[in-house]
Design a protein around this motif. Structure first.
Motif, PDB file in Angstrom:
ATOM      1  N   LEU A   1       0.820  -1.207   0.000  1.00  0.00           N
ATOM      2  CA  LEU A   1       0.000   0.000   0.000  1.00  0.00           C
ATOM      3  C   LEU A   1       0.859   1.265   0.000  1.00  0.00           C
ATOM      4  O   LEU A   1       0.663   2.178  -0.809  1.00  0.00           O
ATOM      5  CB  LEU A   1      -0.905   0.007   1.234  1.00  0.00           C
ATOM      6  N   LEU A   2       1.812   1.320   0.924  1.00  0.00           N
ATOM      7  CA  LEU A   2       2.558   2.556   1.133  1.00  0.00           C
ATOM      8  C   LEU A   2       3.517   2.866  -0.006  1.00  0.00           C
ATOM      9  O   LEU A   2       3.804   4.039  -0.278  1.00  0.00           O
ATOM     10  CB  LEU A   2       3.328   2.470   2.454  1.00  0.00           C
ATOM     11  N   VAL A   3       4.007   1.840  -0.699  1.00  0.00           N
ATOM     12  CA  VAL A   3       4.905   2.063  -1.831  1.00  0.00           C
ATOM     13  C   VAL A   3       4.131   2.146  -3.139  1.00  0.00           C
ATOM     14  O   VAL A   3       4.479   2.916  -4.037  1.00  0.00           O
ATOM     15  CB  VAL A   3       5.972   0.947  -1.900  1.00  0.00           C
ATOM     16  N   GLY A   4       3.043   1.368  -3.260  1.00  0.00           N
ATOM     17  CA  GLY A   4       2.305   1.322  -4.519  1.00  0.00           C
ATOM     18  C   GLY A   4       1.711   2.645  -4.932  1.00  0.00           C
ATOM     19  O   GLY A   4       1.784   3.037  -6.111  1.00  0.00           O
ATOM     20  N   GLY A   5       1.112   3.367  -3.982  1.00  0.00           N
ATOM     21  CA  GLY A   5       0.498   4.645  -4.331  1.00  0.00           C
ATOM     22  C   GLY A   5       1.497   5.660  -4.868  1.00  0.00           C
ATOM     23  O   GLY A   5       1.346   6.164  -5.993  1.00  0.00           O
ATOM     24  N   PRO A   6       2.563   5.989  -4.098  1.00  0.00           N
ATOM     25  CA  PRO A   6       3.572   6.917  -4.617  1.00  0.00           C
ATOM     26  C   PRO A   6       4.252   6.418  -5.899  1.00  0.00           C
ATOM     27  O   PRO A   6       4.587   7.206  -6.778  1.00  0.00           O
ATOM     28  CB  PRO A   6       4.572   7.023  -3.464  1.00  0.00           C
ATOM     29  N   ALA A   7       4.464   5.099  -6.013  1.00  0.00           N
ATOM     30  CA  ALA A   7       5.091   4.568  -7.228  1.00  0.00           C
ATOM     31  C   ALA A   7       4.219   4.830  -8.444  1.00  0.00           C
ATOM     32  O   ALA A   7       4.723   5.170  -9.529  1.00  0.00           O
ATOM     33  CB  ALA A   7       5.338   3.059  -7.072  1.00  0.00           C
ATOM     34  N   SER A   8       2.894   4.698  -8.283  1.00  0.00           N
ATOM     35  CA  SER A   8       2.005   4.953  -9.423  1.00  0.00           C
ATOM     36  C   SER A   8       1.928   6.440  -9.740  1.00  0.00           C
ATOM     37  O   SER A   8       1.692   6.824 -10.887  1.00  0.00           O
ATOM     38  CB  SER A   8       0.601   4.398  -9.143  1.00  0.00           C
ATOM     39  N   ASP A   9       2.127   7.306  -8.733  1.00  0.00           N
ATOM     40  CA  ASP A   9       2.206   8.745  -9.000  1.00  0.00           C
ATOM     41  C   ASP A   9       3.452   9.066  -9.828  1.00  0.00           C
ATOM     42  O   ASP A   9       3.459   9.993 -10.637  1.00  0.00           O
ATOM     43  CB  ASP A   9       2.278   9.531  -7.684  1.00  0.00           C
ATOM     44  N   ARG A  10       4.497   8.290  -9.646  1.00  0.00           N
ATOM     45  CA  ARG A  10       5.770   8.563 -10.310  1.00  0.00           C
ATOM     46  C   ARG A  10       5.837   7.929 -11.702  1.00  0.00           C
ATOM     47  O   ARG A  10       6.285   8.557 -12.652  1.00  0.00           O
ATOM     48  CB  ARG A  10       6.903   8.027  -9.430  1.00  0.00           C
ATOM     49  N   TRP A  11       5.392   6.658 -11.818  1.00  0.00           N
ATOM     50  CA  TRP A  11       5.582   5.914 -13.069  1.00  0.00           C
ATOM     51  C   TRP A  11       4.285   5.644 -13.843  1.00  0.00           C
ATOM     52  O   TRP A  11       4.327   5.056 -14.917  1.00  0.00           O
ATOM     53  CB  TRP A  11       6.284   4.586 -12.777  1.00  0.00           C
ATOM     54  N   GLY A  12       3.164   6.030 -13.263  1.00  0.00           N
ATOM     55  CA  GLY A  12       1.898   5.813 -13.955  1.00  0.00           C
ATOM     56  C   GLY A  12       1.097   4.699 -13.312  1.00  0.00           C
ATOM     57  O   GLY A  12       1.654   3.764 -12.741  1.00  0.00           O
ATOM     58  N   ARG A  13      -0.242   4.809 -13.404  1.00  0.00           N
ATOM     59  CA  ARG A  13      -1.117   3.837 -12.750  1.00  0.00           C
ATOM     60  C   ARG A  13      -0.949   2.433 -13.367  1.00  0.00           C
ATOM     61  O   ARG A  13      -0.815   1.447 -12.651  1.00  0.00           O
ATOM     62  CB  ARG A  13      -2.581   4.274 -12.884  1.00  0.00           C
ATOM     63  N   ARG A  14      -0.952   2.347 -14.690  1.00  0.00           N
ATOM     64  CA  ARG A  14      -0.939   1.043 -15.334  1.00  0.00           C
ATOM     65  C   ARG A  14       0.361   0.295 -15.075  1.00  0.00           C
ATOM     66  O   ARG A  14       0.367  -0.912 -14.838  1.00  0.00           O
ATOM     67  CB  ARG A  14      -1.178   1.177 -16.837  1.00  0.00           C
ATOM     68  N   ARG A  15       1.491   0.993 -15.145  1.00  0.00           N
ATOM     69  CA  ARG A  15       2.791   0.333 -14.979  1.00  0.00           C
ATOM     70  C   ARG A  15       2.944  -0.312 -13.605  1.00  0.00           C
ATOM     71  O   ARG A  15       3.694  -1.282 -13.455  1.00  0.00           O
ATOM     72  CB  ARG A  15       3.917   1.351 -15.192  1.00  0.00           C
ATOM     73  N   VAL A  16       2.252   0.223 -12.616  1.00  0.00           N
ATOM     74  CA  VAL A  16       2.354  -0.337 -11.268  1.00  0.00           C
ATOM     75  C   VAL A  16       1.247  -1.355 -11.005  1.00  0.00           C
ATOM     76  O   VAL A  16       1.487  -2.423 -10.432  1.00  0.00           O
ATOM     77  CB  VAL A  16       2.308   0.795 -10.221  1.00  0.00           C
ATOM     78  N   LEU A  17       0.018  -1.039 -11.440  1.00  0.00           N
ATOM     79  CA  LEU A  17      -1.119  -1.899 -11.116  1.00  0.00           C
ATOM     80  C   LEU A  17      -1.119  -3.202 -11.912  1.00  0.00           C
ATOM     81  O   LEU A  17      -1.488  -4.261 -11.385  1.00  0.00           O
ATOM     82  CB  LEU A  17      -2.430  -1.135 -11.356  1.00  0.00           C
ATOM     83  N   LEU A  18      -0.713  -3.143 -13.175  1.00  0.00           N
ATOM     84  CA  LEU A  18      -0.782  -4.334 -14.025  1.00  0.00           C
ATOM     85  C   LEU A  18       0.064  -5.492 -13.487  1.00  0.00           C
ATOM     86  O   LEU A  18      -0.441  -6.615 -13.352  1.00  0.00           O
ATOM     87  CB  LEU A  18      -0.376  -3.968 -15.454  1.00  0.00           C
ATOM     88  N   PRO A  19       1.345  -5.280 -13.153  1.00  0.00           N
ATOM     89  CA  PRO A  19       2.115  -6.415 -12.616  1.00  0.00           C
ATOM     90  C   PRO A  19       1.608  -6.897 -11.264  1.00  0.00           C
ATOM     91  O   PRO A  19       1.679  -8.096 -10.960  1.00  0.00           O
ATOM     92  CB  PRO A  19       3.544  -5.869 -12.515  1.00  0.00           C
ATOM     93  N   ALA A  20       1.082  -5.991 -10.441  1.00  0.00           N
ATOM     94  CA  ALA A  20       0.554  -6.415  -9.146  1.00  0.00           C
ATOM     95  C   ALA A  20      -0.676  -7.296  -9.329  1.00  0.00           C
ATOM     96  O   ALA A  20      -0.847  -8.309  -8.627  1.00  0.00           O
ATOM     97  CB  ALA A  20       0.203  -5.201  -8.294  1.00  0.00           C
ATOM     98  N   THR A  21      -1.540  -6.932 -10.275  1.00  0.00           N
ATOM     99  CA  THR A  21      -2.724  -7.745 -10.542  1.00  0.00           C
ATOM    100  C   THR A  21      -2.324  -9.111 -11.088  1.00  0.00           C
ATOM    101  O   THR A  21      -2.850 -10.148 -10.657  1.00  0.00           O
ATOM    102  CB  THR A  21      -3.642  -7.027 -11.548  1.00  0.00           C
ATOM    103  N   ALA A  22      -1.391  -9.124 -12.029  1.00  0.00           N
ATOM    104  CA  ALA A  22      -0.944 -10.397 -12.606  1.00  0.00           C
ATOM    105  C   ALA A  22      -0.263 -11.276 -11.559  1.00  0.00           C
ATOM    106  O   ALA A  22      -0.402 -12.506 -11.582  1.00  0.00           O
ATOM    107  CB  ALA A  22       0.015 -10.123 -13.767  1.00  0.00           C
ATOM    108  N   ALA A  23       0.456 -10.672 -10.604  1.00  0.00           N
ATOM    109  CA  ALA A  23       1.169 -11.457  -9.587  1.00  0.00           C
ATOM    110  C   ALA A  23       0.228 -12.148  -8.616  1.00  0.00           C
ATOM    111  O   ALA A  23       0.645 -13.094  -7.922  1.00  0.00           O
ATOM    112  CB  ALA A  23       2.135 -10.556  -8.818  1.00  0.00           C
TER     113      ALA A  23
END
Length: 393
Positions: free
Chosen positions: A54-76
């Motif tokens: 939670l704490l890393v995912g939100g800021p990471a998606s602000d930096r690199w984009g929503r899809r780039r962070v959410l897609l691998p997490a969903t697939a994992a």
């Protein structure tokens, strides 16, 4: 398919997978012969993966984009379910699978909730995100419990169903419109800072209530079934499934009522939710003391309604408080606080050597009442500030 439905489908999918474990706790106790404390640890360990996700995912998606962070997490979450399916009689694999699933769920909840809000109209994002998540939380354990009771391969088939569900959800996400331009140059440490956590509304209205979002849910479908073991006579899995379905069904229905209450008085919904949680915990203590399945069903309904109110009101407050660049981060902090409640079953199970569940639940109700008092005082403190300077929508 409307754009907001794609990240909402991810919330549904991860909620389904995360919560299908709840009724299966009875199966692991009865068929896997694990102790109640070990099973409660299976239930709670994924919080250890969830919080950093939670704490890393939100800021990471602000930096690199929503899809780039959410897609691998969903697939994992697919291999995470596979590990759980393979680990029916292995403590190591069950702990590993739950921990990995926690990381996936943490990232997905922080990013997808924010993405749904960004793709929705004003005032609709919190409701849509909460409903999608709660629908997954409710349907997952209902299907898993029925499969485990009546279908072959009870310790494997529920997880295989989740894998089949997650494949199209991951595919649909590819077409979701990106809302963040990646590649910002500011430092990673600065991205991790969430100054809005010091906002008076967050401190007084969100912080005392947030742990009881999933604290209430965990009492309904992880603690109550344990208190009824002596009277369910081989039907414990179905009773656990019933309590889970009642709690989360009431949670879905309560969110519509919570939205109306919040629209009339933004300071009232959290108080109503916590009052329902206190009432549900008191009835749960009665159900454990008798013991009584009908009383447990009433307790689950009250706890589920309280869960729905506190979840929606908390998300509404977060979206009022946070500036756009901090929305994902503050959403992540909120969800991290809510998931602290999932540690409650493990704590109560460990304390049963000291006293029984009825007394422990009365103590929990007293703590909840203190939190309700803090929110009540906080509402009076922030009301003048809100009238002079409304929070950012």
């Amino acid at each position: 398919m409307k754009p907001w439905m794609r990240p909402a489908a991810v919330l549904f999918g991860v909620g389904y997978g995360a919560n299908q474990f709840s009724p299966l706790m009875v199966m692991y106790r009865e068929q896997g012969h694990y102790s109640a404390t070990v099973v409660a640890a299976f239930f709670g360990v994924y919080v250890l993966g969830l919080a950093p996700g939670l704490l890393v995912g939100g800021p990471a998606s602000d930096r690199w984009g929503r899809r780039r962070v959410l897609l691998p997490a969903t697939a994992a979450s697919i291999p995470a379910s596979a590990v759980l399916a393979l680990g029916a009689f292995s403590e190591v694999l069950l702990f590993a699978g739950r921990l990995l699933f926690g990381v996936c769920v943490g990232v997905a909840m922080a990013v997808a909730t924010t993405w749904v809000k960004e793709l929705s109209g004003p005032g609709q994002g919190a409701r849509r995100a909460a409903l999608a998540l709660t629908a997954g939380f409710g349907l997952g354990p209902l299907v898993a419990g029925l499969l485990a009771q009546f279908a072959p391969l009870p310790m494997e088939l529920p997880y295989l169903v989740h894998i089949v569900l997650t494949v199209p959800v991951t595919w649909w996400l590819l077409a979701a419109p990106e809302t963040v331009e990646p590649g910002r140059s500011r430092s990673w440490l600065k991205d991790l800072r969430v100054p809005a956590v010091a906002h008076p509304r967050f401190v007084w209205l969100v912080l005392p209530a947030a742990p009881w979002v999933f604290g209430a849910a965990a009492l309904a479908y992880a603690v109550l079934p344990t208190t009824l073991d002596g009277i369910t006579e081989g039907w414990g899995l179905l009773v656990a499934t019933l309590l889970t379905a009642v709690a989360l069904g009431c949670g879905v229905l309560a969110q519509s009522a919570a939205r109306l209450v919040d629209a009339r008085s933004p300071l009232a919904a959290t108080r109503v939710g916590l009052a329902l949680v206190v009432a549900g915990t008191l009835v749960a203590a009665l159900a454990a003391g008798l013991p009584s399945v009908p009383a447990a069903v009433v307790a689950a309904a009250l706890l589920g309604a309280g869960y729905g109110f506190v979840l929606l009101s908390g998300l509404q407050e977060v979206q009022r408080i946070a500036a756009p660049e901090h929305l994902a981060g503050l959403t992540a902090v909120f969800y991290s606080l809510t998931y602290v409640g999932f540690l409650l079953p493990m704590l109560l199970s460990a304390l049963t050597g000291v006293t029984g569940y009825p007394v422990l639940l009365l103590v929990v109700a007293a703590v909840q009442a203190v939190c309700l008092g803090l929110v009540w005082v906080g509402a009076r403190r922030v009301a003048p500030v809100a009238a002079e300077q409304p929070a950012v929508a």
